[in-house]
Design a protein around this motif. Structure first.
Motif, PDB file in Angstrom:
ATOM      1  N   GLN A 168      27.579 129.051  13.113  1.00 15.24           N
ATOM      2  CA  GLN A 168      28.347 130.054  12.468  1.00 15.24           C
ATOM      3  C   GLN A 168      27.484 130.780  11.314  1.00 15.24           C
ATOM      4  O   GLN A 168      27.433 132.099  11.067  1.00 15.24           O
ATOM      5  N   SER A 169      26.824 129.646  10.283  1.00 17.57           N
ATOM      6  CA  SER A 169      26.271 130.243   9.306  1.00 17.57           C
ATOM      7  C   SER A 169      24.910 130.877   9.619  1.00 17.57           C
ATOM      8  O   SER A 169      24.738 131.940   9.123  1.00 17.57           O
ATOM      9  N   TYR A 172      25.929 134.439  10.459  1.00 17.34           N
ATOM     10  CA  TYR A 172      26.008 135.372   9.572  1.00 17.34           C
ATOM     11  C   TYR A 172      24.628 136.045   8.933  1.00 17.34           C
ATOM     12  O   TYR A 172      24.520 137.129   8.450  1.00 17.34           O
ATOM     13  N   ASP A 190      30.129 142.374   6.340  1.00 15.53           N
ATOM     14  CA  ASP A 190      30.926 140.989   5.859  1.00 15.53           C
ATOM     15  C   ASP A 190      32.194 140.919   6.034  1.00 15.53           C
ATOM     16  O   ASP A 190      32.829 139.914   6.357  1.00 15.53           O
ATOM     17  N   PHE A 193      33.603 139.250   9.068  1.00 15.85           N
ATOM     18  CA  PHE A 193      33.552 137.977   9.380  1.00 15.85           C
ATOM     19  C   PHE A 193      33.857 137.145   8.192  1.00 15.85           C
ATOM     20  O   PHE A 193      34.398 135.932   8.141  1.00 15.85           O
ATOM     21  N   GLN A 311      29.776 134.936  18.702  1.00 14.78           N
ATOM     22  CA  GLN A 311      30.307 135.150  17.544  1.00 14.78           C
ATOM     23  C   GLN A 311      31.433 136.001  17.412  1.00 14.78           C
ATOM     24  O   GLN A 311      31.264 137.198  18.289  1.00 14.78           O
TER      25      GLN A 311
END
Length: 389
Positions: A168-169, A172, A190, A193, A311
Motif C-alpha cells: 500500500q505504501s 501511494y 491523495d 487514498f 490498489q
C-alpha cells in the motif's frame, strides 16, 4: 512540461524495467520520469526494482503459500467466498471464470480490513455525516476478511497484513511519480487514498479505499497442454496492480499492439505494475489497461504462485470525477486505433460506457460477473441478471 510519446506501442517486445531508486537522485529522477512516461503511454506494463518493500516482508508471506493451499479441503471450503457478500475468501480450482471460461487456478481473496457500512433498509442510520446512502448495493463490497485459524497457519494473518501495508505504501509513492510524469502537482490524487488529506469539509472527505490482494496457486495441469490459468483480460479490480511473481515458474503474457503475446517472466526482487480499467477511463485511453493472460503450468512443471495487489479507489468516486484531475494534454494522447487481433479481450470493459461511471457499480458488476453464485446468494437474481445481461 511537454509530454512526448515518440515511441509507439508496436515497439514493445519486452517490458521495461524501472529502478525506483532513481527517484531519490537529483541526477537520475528525470531519467526515471521519462522512462515512466514511455511505459505509461506506450506499453501499460512495467517491472519495478528497488521499490522499498522489504525482502523479509515478501518472503514471510510467500513462504506460507504452499501451506495455505495445502490446508485440508474442509478448512478451505469453510473460508469460501460464498460466506462473504464482500467476495472475500477462498475460491476452489476452476471456480472463477474469465470471458465465460474456467480459470485453472485456486485462490484466496483478502482486502484492507474494514468494517461493514452497508445498510439493508432506508432509515435514519442509512448515511454518514457526508450524506452517503449506504443502502446502495455496492457498499456491501466493503467488509472484513475470512482468516484461517491461527493454529492452522501460525503467523499468516500478520504476514499478510505486513505485506498489505508495505505494498500500500509503495502504491501511494508510485502514484506520486505518475503525477509528476503527468506534470500535475504531487499529491493531486491523495484525497482518493488518504481521506481528508486536503480537506476538512466532512462532505468532501472520501471513504478510505479497500485494496485487494489475491493469493493464487496455478497447479500443474494433467497434460502437456498449457490451459487457461487466467483468460485474456484487463484488470478491473483497481487503479493500479502490483504483482509479485513467486519463484521461477512462467506464465504471464502481455498483448502488444500487433496482437503478439509477450512473455513477462518472473524477475527476482521485482513487482510487475500495470494499469486498471479505471486508469484507462480517467485518461480517456491515453494510458492503456493492457490486455494480459496467464498460461497454466504443464504436467511437467511446478505450481505457479503469484500475489497481485489491486490498489482500490473510493466506491462512491466516479470516473468523470477522476478525469477532471487529468490534464487535457494527457487525455488528448488517446490512441484511436485498436489491437489488430481477432480476440475480443480489448473490449472486456467499454471504458467510455456511462453506465459504469460509478466505480462502485463497476466493481460490483465485475465481482458478480466472476462469481455469479456469490452474487445470487447475497445480491439476488434481479441484480445479478441486470449486471450480467
Amino acid at each position: 512540461m511537454i509530454i512526448s510519446t515518440a515511441a509507439t506501442r508496436e515497439d514493445f517486445v519486452s517490458l521495461p524495467i524501472l529502478d525506483l531508486s532513481g527517484a531519490d537522485s537529483p541526477t537520475e529522477r528525470g531519467v526515471l520520469l521519462r522512462q515512466l512516461r514511455s511505459a505509461l503511454f506506450n506499453v501499460g506494463f512495467l517491472y519495478i526494482t528497488d521499490h522499498g518493500v522489504p525482502t523479509s516482508v515478501i518472503s514471510s508471506l510467500t513462504a506460507k503459500l504452499p501451506a495455505l493451499f495445502d490446508l485440508p479441503n474442509d478448512v478451505k471450503n469453510g473460508l469460501s467466498k460464498l460466506n462473504s457478500p464482500h467476495f472475500l475468501g477462498y475460491s476452489g480450482f476452476a471456480e472463477e471464470t474469465t470471458l465465460g471460461k474456467q480459470d485453472l487456478r485456486e485462490q484466496f481473496d483478502y482486502a484492507t480490513e474494514l468494517p461493514v457500512v452497508f445498510r439493508e433498509q432506508k432509515g435514519s442510520d442509512r448515511s454518514d455525516r457526508s450524506g452517503r446512502d449506504f443502502t446502495k448495493p455496492y457498499w456491501r463490497l466493503r467488509g472484513p476478511n475470512q482468516w484461517p485459524a491461527e493454529d492452522m497457519l501460525p503467523g499468516f494473518r500478520q504476514a499478510l497484513t505486513d505485506y498489505h501495508d508495505a505494498v500500500q505504501s509503495l502504491s501511494y509513492r508510485f502514484v506520486h511519480l505518475i503525477e509528476e510524469a503527468f506534470g500535475i502537482p504531487i499529491g493531486t490524487f491523495d484525497d482518493f487514498f488518504l481521506p481528508g488529506a486536503h480537506s476538512a469539509d466532512v462532505a468532501a472527505v472520501r471513504m478510505p479505499p479497500q485494496h485487494r490482494i489475491k493469493l493464487i496457486k496455478y497447479p500443474p495441469s494433467s497434460s502437456e497442454h498449457r490451459g487457461q490459468g487466467v483468460g485474456a483480460h484487463k484488470d478491473s479490480s483497481g487503479w493500479l496492480t502490483f504483482l509479485y511473481q513467486v519463484g521461477d515458474e512462467q506464465g504471464l503474457e502481455v498483448l502488444n499492439r500487433n496482437g503478439e503475446w509477450i512473455a513477462a517472466p518472473p524477475i527476482a526482487g521485482t513487482f510487475v505494475v500495470n494499469f486498471g480499467n479505471a486508469f484507462e477511463a480517467a485518461t480517456e485511453g491515453a494510458v492503456k489497461a493492457t490486455v494480459h493472460r496467464v498460461l497454466a503450468p504443464t504436467s511437467t512443471s511446478n505450481p505457479r504462485y503469484s500475489i497481485p495487489f489491486f490498489q482500490g479507489l473510493p466506491l462512491d468516486l466516479t470516473v468523470s470525477e477522476i478525469r477532471s484531475y487529468i490534464p487535457r494534454a494527457v487525455r488528448s494522447l488517446r490512441k484511436q486505433d485498436e489491437y489488430t487481433t481477432n480476440t475480443n479481450a480489448d473490449n472486456v470493459s467499454a471504458f467510455l460506457d456511462p453506465r459504469w461511471d460509478s466505480l462502485g457499480e463497476s466493481q460490483l458488476r465485475k465481482w458478480i460477473s466472476s462469481h455469479g453464485d456469490v452474487g445470487r446468494k447475497w445480491y439476488g437474481d434481479p441484480l445479478v441478471d441486470f449486471y450480467t445481461s
